[in-house]
Scaffold this motif. Sequence first.
Motif, mmCIF file in Angstrom:
data_model
loop_
_atom_site.group_PDB
_atom_site.id
_atom_site.type_symbol
_atom_site.label_atom_id
_atom_site.label_comp_id
_atom_site.label_asym_id
_atom_site.label_seq_id
_atom_site.Cartn_x
_atom_site.Cartn_y
_atom_site.Cartn_z
ATOM 1 N N GLU A 40 5.571 38.504 -20.967
ATOM 2 C CA GLU A 40 4.832 38.546 -21.485
ATOM 3 C C GLU A 40 4.190 40.116 -22.067
ATOM 4 O O GLU A 40 3.734 40.865 -22.718
ATOM 5 C CB GLU A 40 3.977 37.525 -21.467
ATOM 6 C CG GLU A 40 3.866 36.274 -22.487
ATOM 7 C CD GLU A 40 3.419 34.728 -21.851
ATOM 8 O OE1 GLU A 40 2.742 34.679 -21.441
ATOM 9 O OE2 GLU A 40 3.747 34.036 -22.076
ATOM 10 N N ALA A 43 5.706 43.122 -23.128
ATOM 11 C CA ALA A 43 5.606 42.996 -24.589
ATOM 12 C C ALA A 43 4.004 43.783 -24.972
ATOM 13 O O ALA A 43 4.529 44.269 -25.896
ATOM 14 C CB ALA A 43 6.143 42.160 -25.106
ATOM 15 N N ARG A 44 3.207 42.690 -24.986
ATOM 16 C CA ARG A 44 1.654 43.358 -24.896
ATOM 17 C C ARG A 44 1.608 44.848 -24.541
ATOM 18 O O ARG A 44 1.186 45.138 -25.553
ATOM 19 C CB ARG A 44 0.297 42.542 -24.356
ATOM 20 C CG ARG A 44 -0.553 42.036 -24.646
ATOM 21 C CD ARG A 44 -1.315 41.862 -23.511
ATOM 22 N NE ARG A 44 -1.729 41.669 -22.906
ATOM 23 C CZ ARG A 44 -2.662 43.511 -22.540
ATOM 24 N NH1 ARG A 44 -2.338 43.921 -22.850
ATOM 25 N NH2 ARG A 44 -2.323 43.960 -20.926
ATOM 26 N N LEU A 46 3.750 47.417 -23.786
ATOM 27 C CA LEU A 46 4.793 48.320 -25.109
ATOM 28 C C LEU A 46 3.827 48.744 -26.114
ATOM 29 O O LEU A 46 3.879 49.232 -26.942
ATOM 30 C CB LEU A 46 5.625 47.754 -25.178
ATOM 31 C CG LEU A 46 6.890 47.548 -24.018
ATOM 32 C CD1 LEU A 46 7.791 47.331 -24.010
ATOM 33 C CD2 LEU A 46 6.755 49.626 -23.406
ATOM 34 N N LEU A 47 3.271 47.507 -26.646
ATOM 35 C CA LEU A 47 2.807 47.335 -28.595
ATOM 36 C C LEU A 47 1.796 48.408 -28.159
ATOM 37 O O LEU A 47 1.081 48.818 -29.213
ATOM 38 C CB LEU A 47 2.340 46.097 -28.966
ATOM 39 C CG LEU A 47 4.058 45.456 -29.127
ATOM 40 C CD1 LEU A 47 3.754 43.715 -29.416
ATOM 41 C CD2 LEU A 47 4.814 46.248 -30.813
ATOM 42 N N GLN A 50 1.888 51.861 -27.988
ATOM 43 C CA GLN A 50 3.187 52.431 -29.029
ATOM 44 C C GLN A 50 2.985 54.087 -29.054
ATOM 45 O O GLN A 50 3.917 54.935 -29.586
ATOM 46 C CB GLN A 50 3.092 51.786 -30.042
ATOM 47 C CG GLN A 50 2.177 50.948 -30.784
ATOM 48 C CD GLN A 50 3.151 50.542 -32.419
ATOM 49 O OE1 GLN A 50 3.518 50.944 -33.275
ATOM 50 N NE2 GLN A 50 1.990 48.857 -32.223
ATOM 51 N N THR A 88 10.610 43.653 -28.713
ATOM 52 C CA THR A 88 9.543 43.234 -27.880
ATOM 53 C C THR A 88 9.966 41.530 -28.675
ATOM 54 O O THR A 88 9.480 40.768 -28.167
ATOM 55 C CB THR A 88 8.047 43.632 -28.501
ATOM 56 O OG1 THR A 88 7.965 43.789 -29.640
ATOM 57 C CG2 THR A 88 7.474 44.707 -27.910
ATOM 58 N N GLU A 92 10.342 38.033 -26.626
ATOM 59 C CA GLU A 92 9.922 37.105 -26.752
ATOM 60 C C GLU A 92 10.980 35.792 -26.725
ATOM 61 O O GLU A 92 10.888 35.003 -26.322
ATOM 62 C CB GLU A 92 9.083 36.624 -28.400
ATOM 63 C CG GLU A 92 8.296 37.203 -28.341
ATOM 64 C CD GLU A 92 6.514 37.185 -27.275
ATOM 65 O OE1 GLU A 92 6.228 36.366 -26.986
ATOM 66 O OE2 GLU A 92 5.648 38.469 -26.640
#
Lengths: 437, 437
Positions: A40, A43-44, A46-47, A50, A88, A92
Motif C-alpha cells: 500500500e 502505491a501511495r 509512487l503516486l 510521480q 498502482t 492494489e
Amino acid sequence: MIERTGKHIIMTIKEMAAAMKLDSTQMASKSAEIRNHVLEEIARILLSKQEEIFKANEQDLLEAEQNHIPEAVVKRLKFSAQKLADVTQGIENLIALPDKVYETQLVRELDQGLTLVKESCPIGVIGVIFEARPDALVQIAALCIKSGNCAILKGGSETKHTNKILFSLIYQAAIENGLPKNCLYQADTREEISELLSCHESVDLLIPRGSNAFVQYIMNNTKIPVMGHADGICHIYVDRDFDIEKAVPIIIDAKTQYTAACNSVETLLIHKDAVDCLMPKLIKAFQEHHIELRATAEIADKYDSKPAEDEDFATEYLDLILSAKTVSTIDEAVLHINQYGSHHTDCIITEDQRAAEYFMKMVDSAGVYQNCSTRFADGFRYGFGAEVGISTGKIHARGPVGIEGLLTYKYKLYGSGQVVADYASGKKTFHFKDLSQ
Amino acid sequence: MIERTGKHIIMTIKEMAAAMKLDSTQMASKSAEIRNHVLEEIARILLSKQEEIFKANEQDLLEAEQNHIPEAVVKRLKFSAQKLADVTQGIENLIALPDKVYETQLVRELDQGLTLVKESCPIGVIGVIFEARPDALVQIAALCIKSGNCAILKGGSETKHTNKILFSLIYQAAIENGLPKNCLYQADTREEISELLSCHESVDLLIPRGSNAFVQYIMNNTKIPVMGHADGICHIYVDRDFDIEKAVPIIIDAKTQYTAACNSVETLLIHKDAVDCLMPKLIKAFQEHHIELRATAEIADKYDSKPAEDEDFATEYLDLILSAKTVSTIDEAVLHINQYGSHHTDCIITEDQRAAEYFMKMVDSAGVYQNCSTRFADGFRYGFGAEVGISTGKIHARGPVGIEGLLTYKYKLYGSGQVVADYASGKKTFHFKDLSQ
C-alpha cells in the motif's frame, strides 16, 4: 564493487546476496499484514512522487533518442501517467489476492502424537533480470514482496534513470514499514549479471526475461535454477471441422496484437481438407495486415505465398511473418508441434470437442488452447494479478508464473518423542490419517 | 552403442532418449486403469519368477565377495524373499493410491465462453541413477509407471545380474499390457551416464542418488534439471525447556538407526542452560552405542569429548561421530543451522510450543521437526507410498519426493473465438470466476 545509495556500504553482489540469504528467513517470517501494508505504501509513494518519476523517465527518453534506440523499445520504456495508474492498480490487485505464504497444504497424522504438516513458504532469494520497462520493475518487486521473497533486480540499462528513482522509492517504503534491510537490491551494471550467476550458494532462483540468446546464455552459465523461456514458437492448428468466423480473427490476433511477444503465433498447421475453405479469406486478411506467408508447396502453389524451408518451422520470427504447412491428420499436427515447438502455447481451431481434447492431451506445452488466441498466455489474463514471467520448463512452475511460482513448501513434523527404531522393528506402525485442515 | 535385449536394435542413449521423448505423450495418455493393471502384472510376474531373480542375485553376491565389496554394500544388494515381499507390497500400496495424473487443480472462467483449466500431467522422460539396491529399481520403475512418465534407469553395477532380470520382467509386463515400446530403458554402463547428461533435449528431469561427490558431479555436468540432495547435514537443537526422556532416545535413534543415511543427525546444538541436565545421561548413551563426540570447549572441558574444529560442523560423517556445540539463544541455533546445514531435516527438542513454532518457521530446511527423530524424513514414513529421492532444492519438489514430484501441470484454455485485441481495447473485460471443480 557497488555502493548502496545513501548508505556508504560498498559490497560485491556476492556479499550482498549472502547478506540477503541471511535476511531471507526474516523476510519470510513477515506477516501478510506487514507485506500488504508495504505494498500500500509503495502505491501511495509512487503516486505522490510521480513528477520526479516522470522527470527521470524524460531523461531516459532523451538518452534513448540520442542513442537512436528503436521505436519499439522507446515505446516500452516510456512511463506515462497511464502506466503509473496501471501499475498502482496492479499493486492494489495483488494486495487483494489471498495470502498464499504459510498456507497449509496437508495435515497427516502418521501415528498417534506424530503429525505431519506440509506448509507453503517463500523460496528465499530470487534474482530477476528483465527488459527495459519501468512497469516491470514495480510489478516484480511487488510480487516478490507479496510472496515474502528477497529479490535482486536488474532492469534494462535504457531505463536506468527511471529504475533508479522507482527502486529507491520502493526500497524506502519497504524498510520504513518493517521489511528487513536486505530485502531488495537493485543491480546497475551488466558486469553484475555475471557475478550474480555465480551466487548459487545464496540465490535460490533466477528469472531472466529477454531475448532467446540472452536467456540461453543465462541457462548455460549458472548453477542456480533458472525459470523462464528461451523462445516462443507457438502454433495454431486448424482442424478439419473448424469455424472460419473464429479461425481468421484468432490467427490475425495471435500474429498482430503484439507481434514481438513470446506468445504470438509463428506457425500455422492446416488440415489438408481445411485448406480450400480457409485460405482465400485468410490470404485477404494477411494482405490487409501486411503479414508475409511462407508456406510449403501444397499451399504456396495455389495461394500467394513464399516457399517455406524446414528452417522456417524452427524460427521465432517476432515479426509479421507466418510459416504454414498442411497436415493429413491431427497426429501429424501434434508430432510437428512437439518436435518443432518450444512447449509454450499452442492452439487448435475446431468445433469437434473430441479432437480438441485429444490435441490438448497430446501436445506437450504449458498452454494448450481451443478456439482462442495464443496471446491469452499471460499472468494478468489468467487472473494471477501479475506475472514474473512465463516458464516453458516443466520443473516447478509452468506457463505464466504468479505468486505460486515464487513459493516452495516445507514439511513440519510434530512428535512427542518418537524414534524410527520402533517402527523399523514393528513395535509401532504408522496409521496415516489425513486430517481436515 | 547398446543393444536392446532380444530386439536387435542398436541405439545410443541419445537416440533412445529421443525415441522415449516421442513416446512420452503416448505414455502420458494411458489411463489409470492401464497403469495400475501394469503394476499388478509386475507384482505378479516378480513373485512367479522369484527363483530366477534369487539365482541372479546369488551371482551378484558371489561377485561382490570376489571383489571384496564392503559388508554394508553387500547387505543392501542382497535381494531376499522378505525384500521381494516388501517391494510387491509397495507396488500394491502404489496401486491403491488415488491417481494424480490429470487431476484438475483449477477451473476459472476468464470471461463468458473462455474457461481456463489447470490440470496435472506427467513430466515426460525422467532419468534416475541410483545405488546398488535391487529393490530401488523396482520402486523407481513402479513410481514412474504410476505417474505416467517414461524412465531411463541406471542402477549400481554391483547388482547388474539382479537388475537385468528385474528390468526385463518389468519391461515385459509393461509393453505386454499396453504401455508404449519406449516407456522404460535400462542403462548398463558407467559411460552411458555421461551420455545421458547431454540429453537435455529429450530428458526432462534427472534424479541422481548416491554419494555427495557423485550428485555434485551430476549437478555440475548437465543442463537437465536435477532433483536430489548432495549432502545431509542434519541438526538436533536441544532447547532450554526440554524433556530428557524424549531427547536422549531421539538423539540416539537419529544417529544410530541407520548411520549412513542422509537423514541421520550430524550435529547437536545445545542451549547453554540445558547442557548440565542433558550431558551426563547422553554421554552414557553415547558410550553404550560407541558414538564419538566432538564438541566445542564449553562441553569438551567438562565431559568426555574430543575437541570440535569448525570443519566438523560442515562435515557429513555418515559414521558413529557427532559434533556438538552450545548456543546462547534459539536464534544462534537457527543461524548455525541455516549457515552450516544442508537444508535437509532439522529438529528442535522442546516442550515450549512457541519456541518450536519459531524454530520451524525460521529454519530454512525441507523438514523441520519437533520432538522426533530426523530419520522420519522418508517417503514411506510420510505416507507417500514410495519415494524416488529426497530433495534439498526448493524449486519443484522439496523433501521426500513421491508421485507429486514426478508430475507437472498444463493450462488448458477453452474459447469460442476470443481474441486479445478486444480485451486490450477495453471492448471486453475479464470477470475471473473460479468454478467448483
